[in-house]
Each structure stands twice: as C-alpha cells, then as structure tokens.
Design an enzyme around this catalytic site. Structure first.
Site, PDB file in Angstrom:
ATOM      1  N   HIS A 470      19.343 -38.426  51.646  1.00  0.00           N
ATOM      2  CA  HIS A 470      19.113 -36.985  51.546  1.00  0.00           C
ATOM      3  C   HIS A 470      18.618 -36.422  52.874  1.00  0.00           C
ATOM      4  CE1 HIS A 470      18.853 -36.933  46.876  1.00  0.00           C
ATOM      5  NE2 HIS A 470      20.072 -36.721  47.323  1.00  0.00           N
ATOM      6  N   ARG A 577      37.688 -19.480  45.358  1.00  0.00           N
ATOM      7  CA  ARG A 577      38.056 -20.608  44.481  1.00  0.00           C
ATOM      8  C   ARG A 577      37.315 -20.437  43.158  1.00  0.00           C
ATOM      9  NH1 ARG A 577      36.641 -23.021  49.488  1.00  0.00           N
ATOM     10  NH2 ARG A 577      38.438 -23.801  50.664  1.00  0.00           N
ATOM     11  N   ARG A 613      41.630 -16.242  43.580  1.00  0.00           N
ATOM     12  CA  ARG A 613      42.697 -17.147  43.154  1.00  0.00           C
ATOM     13  C   ARG A 613      42.517 -17.490  41.683  1.00  0.00           C
ATOM     14  NH1 ARG A 613      43.221 -22.917  46.004  1.00  0.00           N
ATOM     15  NH2 ARG A 613      41.345 -23.322  44.782  1.00  0.00           N
ATOM     16  N   GLU A 709      52.174 -23.074  48.439  1.00  0.00           N
ATOM     17  CA  GLU A 709      51.692 -24.455  48.590  1.00  0.00           C
ATOM     18  C   GLU A 709      52.799 -25.480  48.460  1.00  0.00           C
ATOM     19  OE1 GLU A 709      47.604 -24.833  46.471  1.00  0.00           O
ATOM     20  OE2 GLU A 709      48.730 -23.277  45.407  1.00  0.00           O
ATOM     21  N   ASN A 732      46.861 -27.113  53.039  1.00  0.00           N
ATOM     22  CA  ASN A 732      46.502 -28.479  52.648  1.00  0.00           C
ATOM     23  C   ASN A 732      47.554 -29.071  51.711  1.00  0.00           C
ATOM     24  OD1 ASN A 732      44.236 -27.809  54.076  1.00  0.00           O
ATOM     25  ND2 ASN A 732      42.876 -27.717  52.309  1.00  0.00           N
ATOM     26  N   ASP A 733      47.853 -28.358  50.623  1.00  0.00           N
ATOM     27  CA  ASP A 733      48.879 -28.850  49.689  1.00  0.00           C
ATOM     28  C   ASP A 733      50.276 -28.760  50.298  1.00  0.00           C
ATOM     29  OD1 ASP A 733      47.657 -29.910  47.428  1.00  0.00           O
ATOM     30  OD2 ASP A 733      47.290 -27.941  46.566  1.00  0.00           O
ATOM     31  N   ARG A 743      47.161 -36.649  49.954  1.00  0.00           N
ATOM     32  CA  ARG A 743      45.930 -36.594  50.743  1.00  0.00           C
ATOM     33  C   ARG A 743      44.774 -37.303  50.060  1.00  0.00           C
ATOM     34  NH1 ARG A 743      43.354 -31.094  49.460  1.00  0.00           N
ATOM     35  NH2 ARG A 743      44.720 -30.116  47.967  1.00  0.00           N
ATOM     36  N   CYS A 780      45.068 -19.604  54.109  1.00  0.00           N
ATOM     37  CA  CYS A 780      43.742 -19.873  53.575  1.00  0.00           C
ATOM     38  C   CYS A 780      43.439 -21.361  53.509  1.00  0.00           C
ATOM     39  CB  CYS A 780      43.580 -19.246  52.184  1.00  0.00           C
ATOM     40  SG  CYS A 780      44.806 -19.819  50.988  1.00  0.00           S
TER      41      CYS A 780
END
Length: 852
Positions: A470, A577, A613, A709, A732-733, A743, A780
C-alpha cells in the site's frame, strides 16, 4: 511433572532445548504469538507432541498447527525464514483435518538442504490458543530427547467458561476466486462488511483443505491469512436465519471481482516474486549507482533526508483495573475510527481512500477485538494487548508465500502504531523535511506516506518493502517516484547527500560527479518546466498553431473524477464508462440512481460536453446479475451493444437516464454513444429505442454516436456516419481486433501496438467516411493519451481527443505546438510504413522538432 488434570506436550524433535527468549526473532522472543519453548533439532522429523487434530499445514510446509484436548492450539515453526524456500526440502506427512496421535510423524525436513540456506533451524513450539490454559511447568534448557515431557499446561482459572455452541452450517457454496490479487485486505474487508449486515454466522475454508477449521468471515485478518489466490476454490458456510441469503449475496459480490476481476478462464500473470533483500553492507562510493525495485515510476533529483518513525509511548503495565483498560481502549478505538473515516471522505474516489476504508474495516475485525479484549481481561494493558495482537497478525501475513499478501503485514504494523498514539492521547510529531527531499528509510507504513507532500518530497527510497504494498500504491497516486528493496547500504547515506533517483529505471545514483549532476539537473528542469507550462496553460482551448480546433477531453470512470479533470484543463468528457455503476455490485442500478449520477457529472463539467457510453458489458466485464452463457471466445460473442439489444431491461432504463440528464443540461452537452457497433442495423435499433423513450419522456433526443471498435465499423464508417451524429474510435479494442491479438493474453499482448500501420489505416478510413457526411471523429482509446500518436491522429482527421485525466495538460500543450499541415504530412508518411517501429521513429522525429 504432571498434575492429573494437566495437558502434557512432548518434545517433537530430538535436539537442544532453549527458552523463546533465545530465538533471534522478536515475534517469538517477545511471545507475540504465545508462550512456549524452542528446540534446535538434531534429527529431521517433526513428531506430534500430543494427540490432536491438524488445523493447518502452511503451503511452504515449514509450519503446522495442531488443536489438542480442550481446544488448545500449538504452532510448530521449523526454522527461521524457512518460508522463503517455498517448501523445498520439506515433506508433509499430514494435512488439515487429519487426526494424529502423540509421536506421529508430521513433517520431514532435509537438514542438509535447508539449514545452509536459512537464518537458523531453531524451532519454536508456541501455544497460540490457550483455551483457558497456561504453562505451569516446562523442561529445563539443554539436551532433550524426542518424546520427553516438554511443557505442562494447566487450567488458568478455577472454572472455565462454558464452551461456545458448535458451528453447524445450514447453507454453503463452493466457488473459485476471480480476484486478480486474491483475498487481500480490501476484498476481505468488503466481505466482512457484507457478512455483518446479515443475521448469520459465516465461515470460510479453502476447498483444498475441506477438513480444516473454517475461519470467521467477519475477521478480515483471518481471511487474509488463508492466502487464497486467483483461481483458488473456497467454500462459504453459514448458519442462522439468513444463512441462505448471505451465502447468495457473498457469492454474487465475489463474482463481481470487487474491482479486481480477472476472469477465471484468463491466464494469470506469473506470481509476484518475493523481493530479495540484499545483505551487502559495504560502503557506497561517490557516483555509485544502486539497483532497487520500482514501486512508483518517475525521475527526481534532490538531497537525502532521513524519515524516522517516532515511537509512541506504550504502557506495558496495566492499571490493575481491567474495566478501566477496556474503557480506555474503546475510547481510543472510537477516536481512531472517526479519524480514518474523515480522512477517507477527504480523499474520496482515490486509491488512498480505498486503503483507508480497508483499514477502517480491520478495526472492526472480530477476531482482533476478541484477542485484545481477552488479553486485557487477563491483566494486559490496552497498549500491550493491542501491540501483541497486531504484531502477531502481521507475523502471520509476513509468512505467506504470496508476496502480495505478505506485504499487507505493514498495514497491521501501521494500525498498531497509529492507535498507540490515540491510547496515549497524543499526536505523532509533525514531519520536518528539507526541500527536494529524497526520503531514505528502512521501511515506511501507509500513514507516513499519506502525509507527505509532493511539493516537498521529490522521491522515496526504502531498504526493505515490496512493489505491491500500500506504500507503493499511495506513492504512485501522489506522483512521488519511489524505490523499494534497495538493501541496507542505503541506510548509510548521510542526510544532505545529493541523489539522482530514476525510479523508472530502478536506480539510485549516490553523490554523482559534477557533470552527471549538471546533466540530471538540466533534465529535471526541462521536465518540470514542460509540466508546469502545460498545467499553467491547461485552461486554453485545444488548437493547433495554424488554427485547427482540437477538443481535448478526459475519459472518466466515476463521478469523483469530473472536477479534477476540469481543473486539469479537460474541455469535457469524451468517454464516460458507465460500468462504474453496474459492476462490483449484486444488482443493476435503477433509472433513478443512473439519472442522479449522470446529472451530477454533467453539473461538475459545467456545460462542457459529456459523452455517456452505454453499458459495455460482457466479454472481459461480466456482471453476476446478468446471466450469460459461457462462450468459447467472449471477445467475439455477446458483449457491448449486443447485450443491451438482447437485454432490453438493461438498455431502456439507461437510455431514459441519459435523456433525463440531457434535459437538465445545456442543449447538446449530453450525448450518448453505443459501444461495439459492427453493423448499420445495430445503430438503427439503438436509434429507434432512443427516440421511443425520448417521446415517452417528452424530451428531445440527445445526439447519438458510434464507438468504432471493430474493423467492420471502420470500413463501414461512411454508412454509419449517414445515420449517427458522431464517431469515436476505441483504439484499444480496434487494435486487438485488427491484429487478431487478445490484449488479455500474455503470450501476444506484448506485441499489440496501436501505432501499427494496419490500425492507422483503419482510423484513416473511419475519418474519410465520417467527413463524407460532415460528421466529426474523436478518439477515446489509449492512443489519445500517447503523445507520439497525437500528431498522426490529427493528420488523419481526428478533431477530438479524450485522454486520461492526468495526460490532458500535456496533450493540450502538444496540440498547440503542432501545425495541422505538418500533421497531415506525417500521417501520409506513416501510412506507407511497414511496422509500428517505423511509425514511432517518424513521430518521435516530428515531436522532438516542436518540443525543443
């Protein structure tokens, strides 16, 4: 040696007997785990000291706990620091739940293999649970034969309390653990909190040892000590009126992953390796570069400054009035709880707040509180009872073979230290450090790092510690570069010594020469000036040097992130998100809850754009309340908008909540975006549902966008643009689908690169298709936060970038330094490249030319 009613423990080894005081480990020497004796063995087989039942055998096979007659429990810990061998050289002949007789073989150890590699073979035999007994006689130190009387236990009180009613489960469930880091402090605390809200007694036991004694789920420390990892099976057992209900609720919560979900079918990364602590104590030469372990990346120069942890006053002697000690402890505990709650509220939404909340729950740990209460009833002071209990819990965790669990021992040491100040009625001394201090310490606890200011502290270096502690998490959240496990040599660095800390490269240069120091100063100054200039100008709009308007927004995941993003210069939210509302819970949020959250975020953005989204669930983000059949390839199955169209009871309330939030905001500020659109008919279905709900509510429909995507959506961008209001590319996708690389698969994830020419060509196609219908395109995904990608995206036709909030100032500064004309030239060049590496070289050359 024995009264008739006594319990006799025989020597489990043939060897040399000594008192616990002679064990070179304070956990045993100070009797933090309990009273007993220790044997330095002359043979390699540990035998049962009395008849009993095996409670547990440590995964490293170096320790075993037995439950004897009357509930007495005895721990036998073979050697010191033997846990590091992970079982090498040990063979267990029994397992949890086995019944053994005095003299039975328990564990065999190869002394020739083990002894040269550990601190010592001396073996403590400790009474960890007295069950109303006390040691009334013990053998004299010296040579002792196996089977000879070792300890005699007798009743510690005239009349023992009536035994508690036996636990009998009326409901149970066995499941596997989908938490990436196993059951550590935070998830254990959340399970305990949920269990306490039901009228039921809940226990947990690893499925691998079904005959072991289940531990209470209301005790996070006991649950953590089980060392359950990702994929491990466990059994939940409950009794009481709400037994079935609590089992169902707990199973649902565990299925969510509690913010750390790693699907069970997904390969876990290699287990974290324990950080080996160097024993080198040789002097450090000027200019020497020391290697360590990165805890928080970054770069800093400064001067060494020691940070000692001041010891609070501890009262070893009790007042003689157990009631007074219990009252003093109760008062201090209440004050400490309130302080933690206030600090958690002040840090709401941060990693630090989550840690503080977990600490707060540990203060309600029933096993801990019972142990402290029992110790005070026996005559210990509140201070001593708390110290012994917490240090014992820390010792148990430190012995765990999983470093992620073992490093949580520091949390217990930290809580022990903080409460002692409350017991003393004092505050710890304020921290005083010089400017640009690079803090040197043997080790640190979370509360020490939490009060450090990044404006004063340039970096942290500890001799001990681990990268998943932590302390590391808090340092990273504060932006303070940190190294751990640097070894004891760093403790010889004198205060004021110049230091060059490259936490990203895991090195510390001590007292560098003039040339190295000057170079480091110039580099640090350049980085700081760039960062300061970007932050100072973050309020300016995103616009290239030749006038092209580029909106720079922030991706958000929850309400608390909106205001800080605006403060960093975000011109809106290009991706909200909404999974933050749907995941990590047992049931879906209703329309009212969603409306309240979306409205609050819109208000925090103060008229700036908010793109919401629609729920992107399924695939790697399942929800326990949304039954979905197992799929061989979830990434290509029911996910994204496909789930919403198949489960209208999920889609419709969310559309209505978005529409209601939009009706209360500035015209056009709130927009909605559909994820994973691959075909035009999917877009039409969403449009029809949106328009239908808008008509029912009597409000105007909000703008509808498509999240690109899939390669299909990029290729069909012109057809999609004809029927939507904007497009936003999720790189990313798009990258994983374009390159056919998962990924989440460690075998190929390292080869995925969003700057691959194939991906960039798809982005170019998307921009061309959108422009043919006068629609704008945003990005995005991760590329929007990559400075190397920014000029390429602008050159391809992207006019909105939604980045990670921390990157917004830097991305806006870069946009202002670029010319759209040069960006178009770069885009044309990279589309002809054959690899991502070539693309990066071209982009680097351009950026270096405009940021010098």
């Amino acid at each position: 040696m024995q009264p008739m009613s006594s319990l006799i423990l025989a020597a489990p080894f043939d060897g040399w007997l000594s008192p616990l005081d002679d064990v070179p480990d304070p956990v045993f020497a100070q009797r933090l785990l309990g009273d007993g004796m220790a044997i330095d063995p002359l043979d390699g087989t540990l035998h049962a000291p009395a008849d009993g039942t095996v409670v547990s055998v440590h995964a490293a096979r170096h320790a075993i706990t037995l439950r004897l007659a009357g509930g007495v429990e005895v721990l036998m810990h073979i050697g010191l620091e033997t846990v590091r061998l992970n079982g090498e050289g040990f063979v267990a002949h029994v397992e949890a739940g086995d019944t053994v007789a005095a003299g039975d073989r328990l564990i065999s150890v190869d002394l020739g293999t083990v002894a040269p590699r550990v601190k010592g073979m001396i073996t403590p035999i400790v009474i960890t649970e007295t069950a109303g007994h006390a040691v009334i006689e013990r053998a004299a130190p010296g040579r002792i034969a196996r089977g000879a009387p070792l300890l005699v236990l007798g009743s510690a009180q005239a009349e023992s309390a009536a035994p508690a009613a036996a636990f009998a489960a009326t409901a149970q469930a066995t499941l596997r653990l989908p938490l990436a880091h196993g059951l550590h402090a935070r998830p254990a605390a959340r399970l305990a909190e949920l269990a306490k809200s039901y009228d039921a007694d809940v226990r947990i036991v690893p499925a691998a040892t079904p005959n072991a004694t289940p531990c209470r789920l209301r005790s996070p420390s006991a649950v953590m000590a089980l060392g359950l990892r990702h994929g491990d099976a466990l059994t939940l057992l409950a009794s009481g009126p709400a037994a079935a209900a609590v089992i169902e609720a707990l199973a649902d919560l565990i299925a969510t992953g509690m913010g750390e979900l790693r699907p069970l079918g997904q390969s876990a990364p290699a287990p974290a390796q324990a950080v080996a602590e160097s024993t080198d104590t040789s002097p450090i030469a000027p200019g020497e570069r020391l290697m360590a372990v990165t805890a928080a990346a970054g770069y800093a120069i400064g001067q060494a400054a020691w940070l000692e942890r001041p010891e609070p006053p501890r009262t070893a002697r009790a007042s003689g009035d157990a009631g007074a000690e219990i009252a003093r402890f109760t008062q201090a505990l209440a004050a400490f709880r309130a302080a933690l709650e206030q600090r958690a509220q002040e840090q709401a939404g941060s990693e630090q707040a989550a840690i503080l909340t977990a600490h707060r729950h540990l203060l309600d740990d029933e096993d801990i509180l019972e142990s402290v209460g029992d110790a005070m009833a026996r005559g210990d002071s509140a201070s001593l009872a708390w110290q012994r209990t917490m240090q014992a819990r820390a010792a148990t965790l430190r012995a765990a073979p999983d470093p992620h669990i073992a490093q949580r021992a520091d949390d217990f040491i930290d809580l022990e230290w903080q409460l002692q100040w409350h017991l003393a009625g004092q505050e710890p001394p304020a921290v005083s450090l010089p400017e640009a201090a690079i803090v040197i310490a043997r080790d640190l606890v979370p509360s020490q790092v939490a009060v450090l200011s990044p404006a004063q502290v340039a970096g942290l270096v500890t001799a001990q510690g681990g990268p998943t502690s932590h302390v590391a998490i808090i340092a990273a959240s504060k932006g303070i570069p940190a190294l751990v496990a640097a070894g004891p040599r760093v403790l010889s660095i004198a205060p004021g010594t110049p230091l060059l800390l490259d936490a990203t490269g895991a090195t510390l240069t001590v007292d560098p020469d003039a040339t190295t120091w000057a170079t480091a100063q110039a580099e640090a100054a350049r980085r700081q000036a760039r960062k300061a200039a970007a932050q100072a100008a973050s309020g300016l709009e995103g616009r290239t040097s030749d006038g092209l308007r580029i909106e720079v927004c922030a991706n958000l995941g929850k309400r608390s992130e909106a205001a800080p993003a605006v403060a960093s210069g975000a011109e809106g939210c290009g991706l909200l998100r909404t999974e933050f509302l749907f995941l990590d819970r047992a049931s879906a949020p209703d329309e009212e809850e969603q409306t309240a959250d979306y409205t609050a975020i819109a208000q925090a953005l103060d008229g700036r754009p908010l793109i919401i989204r629609l729920l992107d669930i399924g695939g790697d983000k399942p929800a326990p309340y949304l039954p979905m059949a197992a799929e061989e390839n979830p990434a290509l199955g029911l996910r994204g908008i496909r789930v919403g169209l198949a489960q209208r009871e999920m889609l419709v309330p969310q559309l209505r909540a978005v529409l209601r939030a939009g009706a209360g905001a500035a015209a056009g500020a709130v927009k909605v975006m559909a994820p994973m659109i691959a075909r035009v008919e999917e877009l039409r279905a969403v449009r029809a549902a949106l328009d239908a709900e808008a008509a029912k509510l009597g409000v105007a429909a909000v703008p509808l966008g498509v999240m690109v995507e899939t390669p299909a959506a990029a290729v069909m961008a012109d057809a999609l643009a004809a029927e939507c209001d904007f497009l936003s590319i999720g790189t990313n996708d798009l990258t994983q689908y374009a390159l056919a690389m998962d990924r989440g698969n460690p075998a190929v994830a390292g080869s995925i690169d969003g700057l691959d020419p194939a991906v960039l060509r798809l982005i170019g196609l998307c921009c061309e298709g959108a422009q043919s219908h006068g629609k704008w395109v945003g990005v995005c995904g991760g590329l929007a936060s990559d400075p190397l990608a920014v000029p390429i995206l602008i050159g391809l036709g992207v006019t909105e970038l939604s980045a990670a909030p921390a990157m917004v100032p830097e991305i806006k500064a870069l946009v202002r330094a670029l010319s759209a004309q040069d960006c178009r030239g770069l885009a044309s060049a990279v589309l002809q490249a054959s690899s991502a590496a070539q693309v990066r070289v071209l982009a680097t050359q351009m950026i270096e030319g405009v940021t010098q």
